[in-house]
Scaffold this motif. Sequence first.
Motif: not given
Length: 216
Positions: A51-54, A74-75, A81-82, A136-138
Amino acid sequence: MSQMRRQLLGTAASGVGWVGVIVATATNDWIRTCDYTKATCVRMDELSSRGLWAECVISPSLYHCPIFPLFELLISYVQTARALMICACLLGLPATLLILMSMACVRLQNDTSAVKKRRARVGGVLFIFMAVCSIISTVWFPIGANKEEDLMSFGFSLYSGWVGSALCLLGGIIILCCQGIDPGTPSRDDSFYYSGNRGTATLLDPPANHAKSARV
């Protein structure tokens, strides 16, 4: 369907969509990756959910979620996305407040119908912008993950984001579309009364003017 009902429908859809976006942002089951078949990966403890955090390791006896390192490490697609999902979650609060304050049942000092319509339009635009950020993020996140490793399936968090984005977009469009003047309800802002003394038309502002003209 009356204007009030359409606005309530748009507000309800946007509110549910906002909850879906928050759930997608807070959870870590966006995508699932595996280098082998699912059964083999589970036996070898190689099935992962990201996910976005882990990034979580899923097995019959273990569910471990190491948190991602610092934001700077982070990539790029995870960073983007985050940031977009956080922006979408934060936009939901002012959008909801503006829509609620534009309701006919809410009375604020020096409120007019024009002010309420402006509030509703700004709130609808914020919901649409929120939906665009989430879409856009998803969409970008699974594409970026698939370029790094084989993408096995989508997780419930990604589906939650898609559904929430669609509802926010639909609700924002409904709110914007229902801000025209209802043909069945005349607007006082465009009402005129005629004075017999001067024979001129004057814009109707306070209700007292109309009462005076009735005696002419």
